[in-house]
Every structure is written in C-alpha cells, then in structure tokens.
Design a protein around this motif. Structure first.
Motif, PDB file in Angstrom:
ATOM      1  N   LEU A 163       0.831  -1.199   0.000  1.00  0.00           N
ATOM      2  CA  LEU A 163       0.000   0.000   0.000  1.00  0.00           C
ATOM      3  C   LEU A 163       0.868   1.252   0.000  1.00  0.00           C
ATOM      4  O   LEU A 163       1.940   1.289   0.600  1.00  0.00           O
ATOM      5  N   GLY A 217      -5.247   3.436   5.285  1.00  0.00           N
ATOM      6  CA  GLY A 217      -5.101   2.072   4.805  1.00  0.00           C
ATOM      7  C   GLY A 217      -5.634   1.084   5.829  1.00  0.00           C
ATOM      8  O   GLY A 217      -5.602   1.352   7.041  1.00  0.00           O
ATOM      9  N   GLU A 247      -7.189   2.670   1.016  1.00  0.00           N
ATOM     10  CA  GLU A 247      -6.598   1.490   0.388  1.00  0.00           C
ATOM     11  C   GLU A 247      -6.669   0.332   1.372  1.00  0.00           C
ATOM     12  O   GLU A 247      -6.654   0.545   2.587  1.00  0.00           O
ATOM     13  N   ARG A 271      -5.849  -3.432  -2.913  1.00  0.00           N
ATOM     14  CA  ARG A 271      -4.622  -3.359  -3.690  1.00  0.00           C
ATOM     15  C   ARG A 271      -3.774  -4.630  -3.618  1.00  0.00           C
ATOM     16  O   ARG A 271      -2.818  -4.763  -4.379  1.00  0.00           O
TER      17      ARG A 271
END
Length: 299
Positions: A163, A217, A247, A271
């Motif tokens: 990430l 994230g 993410e 991701r």
C-alpha cells in the motif's frame, strides 16, 4: 479494581518480522468490554515494546487482576511472567491457552478456552477459577469497538508493503472457519461456524479509524475475508457510497475469488490479496485436506 492485559514479548534471541507487530485486537475487545462495565483496564503490549518480564512485573504490581494472552511461540514467556506475579489473580487466554489449557492452568488461576468477551466480566468481578469455556459471540455486531486508545498506536509500524498508505490499521471482521485443513488451528480456536460483522458495522469502524486515527489504509487480518461473496460486495459498495478514500489488503482462499469480484474490490480500494496456497503439489494439497488443487491456485 484495576485490570492489566498483557501481550508478552517474543522469546529472547528470536526476531519476528516487524510488519507482524500488529495491535493485539483481541485484548482491545476485552478492554472495551471491561470499560463498558466500569472496570478500569489498561493494555501493555510487550511484543511491541519489549520491556522484558522483570520490568513488566514491576508495572503489574499496581494492578489487581492480570490477564495474559499469547501464541505458543510466547507461551514460555507468559509462564515466566505468571511465576513472577504469583501474588496476583492471574487469567490466561488466547490461542495457546485455548489449545493447551491443562498446561497453563498450572501457572494461572483461570484459563479461558476460546472467546473471552462474554465471560471476562464475571471472571474479573467474582474471581472465578479453573478452566473456563468461553462463550461464542454469535452476533459480532454486539461487540464494542476495540479499545485501540489503550495502545501506543504511533509506535506500531503503520505501513504495508503493498500500500502507498502510511497509516495502515488492522481489522478483524470475521471468526471461525468451516474448512478442514490439517495444519490450521483456526477452527479449534474460533469454531467451524463462520461468523462475521455486518458490512455496515465494518464500514462504520473504517470511518471511525479514518476520523479518529487518520487511517488511510486497512489490513483485514483474517483468513477468510472473501468467504461470503455478497458480504464483500456490500462492503465495497458502502465504501464507494461513503466516498471513502482508503486502500486495503486482505487474505483469501483461492476458490473464493473471481474476476468480477476482484474488479469490484479493486474499485473500492483493494490493492493486494494474500492467498493460502500452502503447496504447489496436488498430492500435498490433498494430504493437507486443503480442498483445492494447484491449477485453481495458479488461476
């Protein structure tokens, strides 16, 4: 009454990967339950801080009840700490205690097998001793948000190799596994029935982490994040509906993904995915009762 929950340090001369030094969310759920019941509780994560048992035992002297968790890798450290704190009321829980309660009860007043959220308050208030069978929380949405505020969050490595995000927080959104892999203890610890937080509750926690901790994230740290396809689709849809710029990464068995689902996940910020492939040999996969073959893994 004051309670201290401890995640013991790794054994001396053993170095674990720093990326695996994640906040102990199991202790955070217990702390949240105790706080909800007006019981003062703190968490010391020595797996992160590495004070050592001598210093931790000094800290623990100012508390009435000590709860210690841990994996098999840290079980001997937990036992040593228990010996140093024999004058306290000691509770042991977590993965190793669930699998080997008879070993740990020799050093602790109470050992909890399985989930502790439904029994921890009674144990602490009434000093219940012995091996206690934890009660499964069937509706995980009834659990409070984990008490991350009890941890030194800025000292954790808030990053992930896949990430771009620089404030990555871990979340657990499900428990239990119906599969029969011979090498895995998840079904023994959490049970064979898959249980999950609702998509609404999961996204509520993401929003909370973004607002209160500036998270950008998420690491969904669980074996079967994609087990329920409809749940994943709903989570992704809510992330997009709320316009969350986040993410994330997750873990999955290989048979619980398809191109359409991967596209939906990507559009919602996914991701990377860790796969439990285990082996490139069909013979070994069969021996492990994995339930998939290498061609599916490659696909």
């Amino acid at each position: 009454m004051r309670v201290l929950l401890i995640n013991p340090s790794q054994p001396e001369n053993e170095q674990m990967q720093e990326v695996e030094k994640l906040p102990p969310l199991g202790l955070c759920y217990l702390a949240a339950i105790l706080e909800k019941n007006n019981i003062s509780c703190d968490i010391h994560d020595d797996y992160l801080l590495n004070w050592g048992n001598q210093r931790v035992s000094i800290l623990a002297q100012s508390y009435d009840v000590i709860g210690i968790t841990g994996l098999t890798a840290t079980s001997l450290v937990a036992i040593d700490l228990a010996k140093r704190l024999h004058n306290k009321f000691l509770i042991c829980g977590g993965a190793h205690a669930t699998l080997f309660p008879e070993q740990m009860i020799e050093y602790f007043d109470t050992v909890v097998k399985g989930e502790g959220e439904q029994v921890i308050v009674d144990i602490v208030k009434n000093r219940i001793r012995g091996i206690i069978i934890g009660i499964k929380t069937e509706n995980l949405d009834t659990l409070p948000m984990p008490a991350r505020h009890k941890l030194p969050l800025e000292q954790y490595p808030l990053k992930n190799e896949f990430l771009n995000a620089d404030r990555v927080f871990s979340m657990n959104t499900s428990r239990g596994c119906p599969y029969a892999c011979t090498f895995c203890s998840v079904k023994t610890i959490w049970g064979r029935t898959y249980r999950s937080f609702s998509p609404e509750r999961i996204v509520k926690e993401i929003i909370y982490l973004m607002a209160d901790y500036k998270a950008n994230g998420i690491y969904f740290r669980e074996d079967n994040f994609t087990f329920d396809r409809n749940r994943v689709i709903k989570i992704c849809q809510l992330i997009k509906d709320y316009g969350l710029n986040i993410e994330w990464v997750c873990e999955s068995r290989v048979e619980h993904l398809d191109k359409e689902l991967i596209k939906i996940m990507y559009e919602a910020g996914c991701r990377a995915i860790w796969f439990g492939t285990e082996s490139g040999s069909d013979r070994v996969l069969k021996m492990l009762h994995k339930g998939v073959n290498k061609d599916r893994a490659i696909e």
